[in-house]
Design an enzyme around this catalytic site. Structure first.
Site, PDB file in Angstrom:
ATOM      1  N   VAL A 193      45.882  36.699  44.938  1.00 16.22           N
ATOM      2  CA  VAL A 193      45.984  38.038  45.527  1.00 16.22           C
ATOM      3  C   VAL A 193      44.593  38.664  45.620  1.00 16.22           C
ATOM      4  CG1 VAL A 193      48.366  38.473  44.797  1.00 16.22           C
ATOM      5  CG2 VAL A 193      46.470  39.086  43.259  1.00 16.22           C
ATOM      6  N   GLY A 194      43.564  37.819  45.506  1.00 19.13           N
ATOM      7  CA  GLY A 194      42.173  38.291  45.568  1.00 19.13           C
ATOM      8  C   GLY A 194      41.628  38.194  46.978  1.00 19.13           C
ATOM      9  N   ARG A 195      40.927  37.112  47.266  1.00 16.16           N
ATOM     10  CA  ARG A 195      40.401  36.821  48.594  1.00 16.16           C
ATOM     11  C   ARG A 195      40.582  35.332  48.878  1.00 16.16           C
ATOM     12  NH1 ARG A 195      40.625  41.423  49.581  1.00 16.16           N
ATOM     13  NH2 ARG A 195      39.035  42.844  50.430  1.00 16.16           N
TER      14      ARG A 195
ATOM     15  N   ALA B 180      49.624  42.654  49.307  1.00 10.11           N
ATOM     16  CA  ALA B 180      49.894  42.860  47.881  1.00 10.11           C
ATOM     17  C   ALA B 180      49.791  44.312  47.438  1.00 10.11           C
ATOM     18  CB  ALA B 180      48.948  41.995  47.038  1.00 10.11           C
TER      19      ALA B 180
ATOM     20  N   GLU C 157      41.776  34.692  57.832  1.00 16.74           N
ATOM     21  CA  GLU C 157      42.902  35.527  58.246  1.00 16.74           C
ATOM     22  C   GLU C 157      42.692  36.065  59.659  1.00 16.74           C
ATOM     23  OE1 GLU C 157      43.281  38.563  55.273  1.00 16.74           O
ATOM     24  OE2 GLU C 157      43.731  37.126  53.683  1.00 16.74           O
TER      25      GLU C 157
ATOM     26  N   HIS D  47      48.688  39.202  53.322  1.00 16.04           N
ATOM     27  CA  HIS D  47      47.710  40.126  52.735  1.00 16.04           C
ATOM     28  C   HIS D  47      48.313  41.531  52.572  1.00 16.04           C
ATOM     29  CE1 HIS D  47      43.079  40.761  52.281  1.00 16.04           C
ATOM     30  NE2 HIS D  47      43.747  41.531  51.455  1.00 16.04           N
TER      31      HIS D  47
END
Length: 290
Positions: free
Chosen positions: A215-217, A266, A246, A264
């Protein structure tokens, strides 16, 4: 193709009106909104009563020309979402002292240039932390218990024909307090140091019962390598809310039941966005009225 006739006097009047529109109010601190034209944010309405806002995206003038003409004395900038903020753009803002990022990650901002100029920067991690944590746990549970797979199984009518649905893992057996874990959750920023921090060595260490949640990058993981490990069954599964390029997602993972995909999202809840608005306002207020 028909061409409209334009009166040069109309252009002059429009230019004069544009100049007047962006004349600073001496009673309010000036803040530059840095955003792509497609990025709309309620922040504008929230900040408007308290700050004189400059928004190049609302001007017919090219962004570089706008910044050169109107923003040389700007001390504070709000960077909306992941709008790129390059050294070239920063060079047009010689008086800039403070950047408020409305995202948790700041890899879209030239951090080296900011450090070199002593520009202070804040991000939105505090506003998003709880919802990002919720989502990470939700992805972990989904991957381990195959909830999304079970949903597709029922919708496809496979329950009625009694086609076998594979069992999966207990979540509690994936985590422990002694660092002997099969689950790895990523929520760190993307920097030069963390790019592809999840490499072959890490994936091999996770092993065939390992689960990875991101859930970061997207750039934290060597995505091409992860796809190979998942396809071969060399790790058990993955829950991915972010990707390297993305909105493009590797098509190979679409057919894998051991992967849960998310676009993306979250941190996007009404509560987190309200917290973001309050955080941005509080940070600007602290900077100007310290």
């Amino acid at each position: 193709m028909e061409r409209n006739n334009i009166n040069p006097q109309d252009l002059t009047m429009a230019s004069d009106a544009n100049q007047e529109c962006f004349q600073p109010n001496d009673d309010l601190p000036t803040v530059l909104l840095h955003r792509l034209p497609s990025f709309n944010s309620p922040l504008k309405e929230i900040l408007q009563p308290h700050f004189h806002l400059l928004d190049p995206a609302d001007s017919p003038e090219p962004a570089t020309s706008f910044l050169s003409s109107h923003a040389k004395s700007v001390r504070a900038l709000v960077c909306i979402y992941n709008t790129p903020l390059s050294a070239e753009t920063l060079s047009l803002l010689p008086s800039l002292e403070f950047i408020v990022a409305t995202s948790a990650g700041v890899d879209h901002i030239d951090l080296e240039e900011c450090r070199g100029r002593g520009i202070i920067m804040t991000n939105a991690s505090k506003a998003f932390a709880e919802d990002a944590a919720d989502y990470a746990v939700a992805l972990l549970i989904d991957v381990c218990r195959r909830i999304s797979t079970a949903d597709r199984y029922v919708r496809a009518g496979l329950w009625q024909v009694k086609q076998r649905l594979p069992t999966w893992f207990q979540v509690r057996k994936k985590t422990s307090w002694d660092k002997d874990n099969d689950a790895l959750i990523l929520c760190c920023p993307l920097t030069e140091q963390t790019h592809h921090i999840i490499n072959r060595e890490v994936l091999e260490a996770l092993g065939k019962e390992g689960v990875i949640i991101n859930v970061g990058r997207g750039g934290l993981i060597d995505e091409e390598l992860l796809v190979k490990f998942l396809s071969r069954g060399d790790i058990a599964g993955a829950g991915l809310d972010v990707f390297e390029n993305e909105p493009d997602v590797p098509r190979e993972v679409f057919e894998l039941d051991n992967v849960v995909l998310s676009p993306h999202r979250a941190i996007f809840t009404p509560e987190s966005l309200e917290a973001l608005n309050k955080l941005v306002f509080t940070n600007l207020k602290a900077f100007f009225f310290k």
